[in-house]
Design a protein around this motif. Structure first.
Motif, PDB file in Angstrom:
ATOM      1  N   ARG A 145       0.988   4.073  -3.046  1.00 46.22           N
ATOM      2  CA  ARG A 145       0.773   5.504  -2.865  1.00 46.22           C
ATOM      3  C   ARG A 145       1.873   6.329  -3.510  1.00 46.22           C
ATOM      4  NH1 ARG A 145       0.469   5.879   3.085  1.00 46.22           N
ATOM      5  NH2 ARG A 145      -0.202   3.754   3.341  1.00 46.22           N
ATOM      6  N   GLU A 178       0.836  -1.208   0.000  1.00 48.53           N
ATOM      7  CA  GLU A 178       0.000   0.000   0.000  1.00 48.53           C
ATOM      8  C   GLU A 178       0.870   1.257   0.000  1.00 48.53           C
ATOM      9  OE1 GLU A 178      -2.673  -0.244   3.310  1.00 48.53           O
ATOM     10  OE2 GLU A 178      -3.722  -1.982   2.478  1.00 48.53           O
ATOM     11  N   LYS A 223       8.628   5.632  -1.298  1.00 48.47           N
ATOM     12  CA  LYS A 223       7.637   6.710  -1.198  1.00 48.47           C
ATOM     13  C   LYS A 223       8.335   8.051  -0.996  1.00 48.47           C
ATOM     14  CE  LYS A 223       4.451   8.330   2.128  1.00 48.47           C
ATOM     15  NZ  LYS A 223       3.828   8.030   3.397  1.00 48.47           N
TER      16      LYS A 223
END
Length: 123
Positions: free
Chosen positions: A21, A17, A108
């Motif tokens: 993102r 997840e 990220k």
């Protein structure tokens, strides 16, 4: 045992997840759901069948060896292709699951820093 596997699976989901993102595809899989792991299990089943000479209702004496050898080689080839061409990493334990989350956070953050850099430069 099941609690540990569930915990590892949840950590893997969290890592995927986080990576999604950041605009990346899921990268980590639990070993029980990884295709190349499953291919290795199938190859092992064929190897064991060949070793123990599993009975098939066919007259040819070499059929068991041929089927076991073909199944073993195909499964090993499948696993090799999955490992070489695959973009996934297999998670086997909690430490690797934590490393997956850490790596996803780094991906990220890297994506965020790249986006900020592009925004600052006006690109």
């Amino acid at each position: 045992m099941f609690r540990i596997i569930r915990e590892i699976s949840n950590t893997v989901k969290m890592a995927n997840e986080i990576a999604s993102r950041a605009g990346h595809e899921p990268r980590w899989t639990l070993f029980l759901t990884n295709r190349s792991f499953i291919a290795q299990v199938i190859a092992t089943v064929f190897a064991v069948a060949g070793i123990f000479g599993v009975f098939l209702p066919v007259d040819a004496g070499d059929v068991v060896e041929v089927i076991a050898a073909v199944g073993f080689l195909v499964s090993q080839g499948w696993a090799l292709v999955e490992r070489v061409r695959g973009k996934t990493a297999v998670v086997w334990n909690r430490d690797q699951a934590v490393k997956a989350v850490t790596e996803a956070e780094a991906v990220k953050n890297d994506a965020l820093s790249q986006a900020l850099d592009r925004a600052i430069r006006g690109a």
